[in-house]
Scaffold this motif. Structure first.
Motif, mmCIF file in Angstrom:
data_model
loop_
_atom_site.group_PDB
_atom_site.id
_atom_site.type_symbol
_atom_site.label_atom_id
_atom_site.label_comp_id
_atom_site.label_asym_id
_atom_site.label_seq_id
_atom_site.Cartn_x
_atom_site.Cartn_y
_atom_site.Cartn_z
ATOM 1 N N THR A 83 24.290 -2.380 -5.199
ATOM 2 C CA THR A 83 23.439 -1.203 -5.330
ATOM 3 C C THR A 83 23.144 -0.893 -6.798
ATOM 4 N N PHE A 84 24.012 -1.367 -7.705
ATOM 5 C CA PHE A 84 23.767 -1.226 -9.143
ATOM 6 C C PHE A 84 23.077 -2.463 -9.707
ATOM 7 N N PHE A 85 23.549 -3.635 -9.337
ATOM 8 C CA PHE A 85 22.964 -4.866 -9.884
ATOM 9 C C PHE A 85 21.492 -5.013 -9.518
ATOM 10 N N SER A 86 21.124 -4.609 -8.305
ATOM 11 C CA SER A 86 19.759 -4.852 -7.829
ATOM 12 C C SER A 86 18.710 -4.102 -8.632
ATOM 13 N N ILE A 87 19.054 -2.936 -9.194
ATOM 14 C CA ILE A 87 18.028 -2.148 -9.887
ATOM 15 C C ILE A 87 17.703 -2.694 -11.272
ATOM 16 N N PHE A 88 18.478 -3.679 -11.745
ATOM 17 C CA PHE A 88 18.177 -4.283 -13.050
ATOM 18 C C PHE A 88 17.609 -5.694 -12.915
ATOM 19 N N ASN A 89 17.317 -6.091 -11.681
ATOM 20 C CA ASN A 89 16.606 -7.348 -11.465
ATOM 21 C C ASN A 89 15.201 -7.208 -12.049
ATOM 22 N N SER A 90 14.695 -8.272 -12.654
ATOM 23 C CA SER A 90 13.402 -8.186 -13.338
ATOM 24 C C SER A 90 12.262 -7.798 -12.401
ATOM 25 N N LYS A 91 12.429 -8.061 -11.106
ATOM 26 C CA LYS A 91 11.355 -7.772 -10.149
ATOM 27 C C LYS A 91 11.530 -6.433 -9.449
ATOM 28 N N ALA A 92 12.603 -5.717 -9.732
ATOM 29 C CA ALA A 92 12.884 -4.463 -9.036
ATOM 30 C C ALA A 92 11.973 -3.339 -9.524
ATOM 31 N N ALA A 93 11.425 -2.591 -8.584
ATOM 32 C CA ALA A 93 10.556 -1.465 -8.940
ATOM 33 C C ALA A 93 11.320 -0.380 -9.683
ATOM 34 N N LEU A 94 12.627 -0.299 -9.469
ATOM 35 C CA LEU A 94 13.445 0.725 -10.113
ATOM 36 C C LEU A 94 14.007 0.276 -11.449
ATOM 37 N N ASN A 95 13.611 -0.900 -11.916
ATOM 38 C CA ASN A 95 14.066 -1.402 -13.214
ATOM 39 C C ASN A 95 13.203 -0.797 -14.316
ATOM 40 N N THR B 230 0.815 -1.213 0.000
ATOM 41 C CA THR B 230 0.000 0.000 0.000
ATOM 42 C C THR B 230 0.853 1.269 0.000
ATOM 43 N N THR B 231 2.090 1.170 0.459
ATOM 44 C CA THR B 231 2.984 2.334 0.449
ATOM 45 C C THR B 231 3.512 2.606 -0.949
ATOM 46 N N ALA B 232 3.640 1.545 -1.751
ATOM 47 C CA ALA B 232 4.109 1.655 -3.137
ATOM 48 C C ALA B 232 5.472 2.337 -3.209
ATOM 49 N N SER B 233 6.377 1.914 -2.360
ATOM 50 C CA SER B 233 7.717 2.496 -2.344
ATOM 51 C C SER B 233 8.561 1.979 -3.495
ATOM 52 N N SER B 234 9.223 2.888 -4.195
ATOM 53 C CA SER B 234 10.145 2.485 -5.258
ATOM 54 C C SER B 234 11.366 1.777 -4.688
ATOM 55 N N ALA C 285 22.236 -14.847 -10.912
ATOM 56 C CA ALA C 285 23.579 -14.443 -10.499
ATOM 57 C C ALA C 285 23.533 -13.275 -9.522
ATOM 58 N N GLN C 286 22.672 -12.303 -9.793
ATOM 59 C CA GLN C 286 22.561 -11.135 -8.909
ATOM 60 C C GLN C 286 22.041 -11.538 -7.528
ATOM 61 N N GLU C 287 21.000 -12.333 -7.496
ATOM 62 C CA GLU C 287 20.412 -12.714 -6.217
ATOM 63 C C GLU C 287 21.365 -13.589 -5.403
ATOM 64 N N ARG C 288 22.047 -14.521 -6.054
ATOM 65 C CA ARG C 288 23.004 -15.368 -5.337
ATOM 66 C C ARG C 288 24.166 -14.545 -4.803
ATOM 67 N N SER C 289 24.638 -13.598 -5.594
ATOM 68 C CA SER C 289 25.772 -12.786 -5.138
ATOM 69 C C SER C 289 25.407 -11.940 -3.925
ATOM 70 N N ASN D 226 11.095 -12.339 5.117
ATOM 71 C CA ASN D 226 9.709 -12.179 4.625
ATOM 72 C C ASN D 226 9.466 -10.880 3.860
ATOM 73 N N ALA D 227 10.480 -10.031 3.694
ATOM 74 C CA ALA D 227 10.260 -8.750 3.009
ATOM 75 C C ALA D 227 9.775 -8.954 1.584
ATOM 76 N N THR D 228 10.405 -9.855 0.845
ATOM 77 C CA THR D 228 10.027 -10.064 -0.553
ATOM 78 C C THR D 228 8.596 -10.565 -0.662
ATOM 79 N N ALA D 229 8.215 -11.477 0.208
ATOM 80 C CA ALA D 229 6.837 -11.991 0.188
ATOM 81 C C ALA D 229 5.840 -10.879 0.498
ATOM 82 N N ILE D 230 6.205 -9.978 1.387
ATOM 83 C CA ILE D 230 5.318 -8.855 1.717
ATOM 84 C C ILE D 230 5.208 -7.898 0.534
ATOM 85 N N ILE D 231 6.347 -7.585 -0.075
ATOM 86 C CA ILE D 231 6.344 -6.689 -1.239
ATOM 87 C C ILE D 231 5.471 -7.260 -2.351
#
Length: 541
Positions: free
Chosen positions: A440-452, A120-124, A464-468, A134-139
């Motif tokens: 901080t750079f790799f995470s924003i190009f993850n397919s599930k990232a709001a900032l992608n 409901t916050t819709a945070s980028s 590769a990004q998630e494992r790293s 549990n953060a990912t499941a909540i998001i």
């Protein structure tokens, strides 16, 4: 406001008035050029550097950054980490207070972190909290916010549990989206809890006045735990999008800190007021994003690479920007400590060979002089997005024959358009890392990232990004990060151009300035001493 003023200038007529804003009663005001109007000052919804600049003064998280961008205590005076690296226990300061005098408690952080990841916050920036259990499941709206791995055993103890060990977790807590908000104000005022008269903050300052597109003013929070060591009484943030206008105001004595320097003025500034000029390579990149969701860039890697190879980055940095920005052929700048980026193998090719390959790829992608690429380049008002766009458009036309149309939008509209991703094709991208780690750079190009904003979707990259992100620092983690970066460069959803560099002007009477590669400046650390002057600087009192 009464001020102590000084004349400025030199024999060539370069104006530089020294006019610190110090009232007759000794009250000191620091005046920032802040580029553009923040879309919001809700720490959990804000996006962009201008908002972050204000939020660092208004709020304080568990930890903050100090000299050399190292982690130091904020609201938490100490912390411990379990042997398995999954449980972080923070001890909060007993004297931490909100601006209304109420104690800052561990439960405030429980509420705020849950709010930061709630759909409901819709945070980028919700994904920055993904390491927490549990953060990912909540998001993803699969679990309620109450299941987040945070707990408050007592008023001054906060426990955060991670789903997996995360080497950079502490650094994520310096981001504004990890800051606490005052629950009664949020529940009473809703979206307007950030406004003067409603805002309750826990940082060194609290909201005083906000005139949209004119000025944001904050004043000292008398209840701040370290208020006795805060020298600046008020801070004013001016949303000046045009670099020439900002420079003029700085020279006239109306600003103590200018956030940008127009490229055409750099040489004069370095010649006349070198001690006030600071070029700070950041943990940040300037790039062009390509929308991978639809034509012309979806399923056309050769076209994406052709646009990248057609750009002469040396001309852009040396002839256009003229600020010493390093060129960039990777997704991570070499300013990130402890990491050697993967780079394009063609970066050192002679110009004629690089351009020839770009033209060949362009033709193989299905384009020619008779059938040129027609697309739009979207950029925000202010900053260097326009400069880069106009130069890139000219280079693409010269080398490839492409027909690219620049489109300008006001900053808040641009962010919304880029976020939605429907109406973009090529767009300006600038990313200042939130912490000193490649993730901080790799995470924003993850397919599930709001900032992608590119819509890039690669299972190989994501894996590769998630494992790293959950692998301890060492050779194994480096190999995973190199795999992620090599995959990203091969797929080319972005065109990296240069390492982002802050070009700041700071008046000589502003003391205790230290450069920050993260761009983390806290007004509470500065002072205004009217008698100070920099050696060799133009101007006087």
């Amino acid at each position: 406001m009464a001020v102590l003023t000084g004349c400025g200038g030199d024999e060539s007529g370069f104006a530089n008035r020294l006019a610190p804003a110090v009232a007759a009663d000794g009250t000191k005001t620091l005046r920032y050029g802040n580029q553009t109007e923040p879309g919001t000052l809700d720490p959990h919804q804000a996006s962009g550097v201008p908002a972050a600049n204000v939020l660092r003064d208004l709020y304080e998280g568990l930890v903050i950054t100090g000299a050399d961008d190292k982690i130091i205590p904020g609201v938490a005076e100490s912390w411990t980490i379990s042997d398995d690296r999954l449980t972080y226990t923070f001890k909060l300061r007993s004297d931490a207070r909100w601006s209304n005098g109420k104690p800052v408690t561990a439960q405030d952080f429980v509420y705020s972190l849950r709010r930061a990841v709630a759909p409901t916050t819709a945070s980028s920036y919700a994904d920055i909290h993904a390491p927490i259990k549990n953060a990912t499941a909540i998001i993803n709206n699969d679990k309620p916010p109450e299941t987040l791995g945070v707990a408050a055993p007592d008023a001054h103890t906060l426990v955060i549990r991670l789903k997996e060990p995360t080497p950079f977790f502490l650094q994520t807590l310096t981001h504004p989206s990890s800051d606490p908000v005052y629950r009664p104000a949020v529940e009473q005022w809703g979206d307007s809890f950030t406004q003067p008269g409603h805002a309750v903050t826990n940082g060194a300052y609290t909201m005083d006045a906000w005139r949209v597109n004119e000025r944001i003013r904050v004043k000292r929070n008398p209840y701040y735990w370290d208020n006795a060591n805060t020298a600046i009484d008020r801070v004013e943030f001016y949303p000046i999008e045009d670099g020439n206008s900002e420079l003029s105001r700085y020279q006239a004595g109306g600003l103590d800190w200018a956030a940008t320097v127009p490229p055409a003025a750099t040489a004069r500034i370095k010649r006349h007021i070198p001690d006030q000029y600071h070029a700070v390579p950041t943990i940040g990149i300037a790039y062009l994003g390509l929308n991978m969701r639809h034509a012309p860039f979806a399923d056309n890697r050769k076209l994406r690479l052709a646009l990248s190879m057609a750009l002469d980055r040396d001309v852009i940095t040396d002839k256009i920007l003229r600020g010493g920005q390093p060129t960039l052929y990777s997704a991570v700048p070499d300013t990130v400590r402890g990491y050697t980026p993967v780079e394009y193998d063609w970066q050192d090719w002679p110009d004629d060979k690089r351009k020839a390959r770009a033209r060949r790829l362009y033709h193989e992608a299905g384009y020619s002089a008779e059938h040129p690429l027609q697309a739009e380049y979207l950029y925000p008002s202010g900053g260097v997005g326009k400069t880069l766009g106009l130069v890139a458009v000219a280079m693409w036309r010269e080398v490839l024959g492409a027909d690219i149309t620049p489109i300008n939008q006001e900053w808040k509209v641009f962010l919304q358009t880029a976020r939605e991703g429907y109406d973009t094709q090529i767009f300006w991208g600038g990313w200042i890392g939130d912490y000193d780690d490649p993730n901080t750079f790799f995470s924003i190009f993850n397919s599930k990232a709001a900032l992608n904003y590119t819509g890039y979707d690669s299972p190989a990259y994501d894996t590769a990004q998630e494992r790293s992100s959950h692998t301890p620092t060492g050779a194994k983690r480096t190999a995973l990060m190199h795999k992620a970066e090599a995959t990203l460069l091969h797929d080319a959803p972005i065109i990296p151009v240069w390492v982002y560099t802050y070009h700041q002007l700071v008046k000589p009477y502003v003391t205790s300035y230290q450069p920050s590669a993260l761009g983390n400046y806290y007004s509470k650390n500065f002072d205004i001493r009217p008698g100070q002057d920099a050696d060799g600087g133009a101007g006087g009192h």
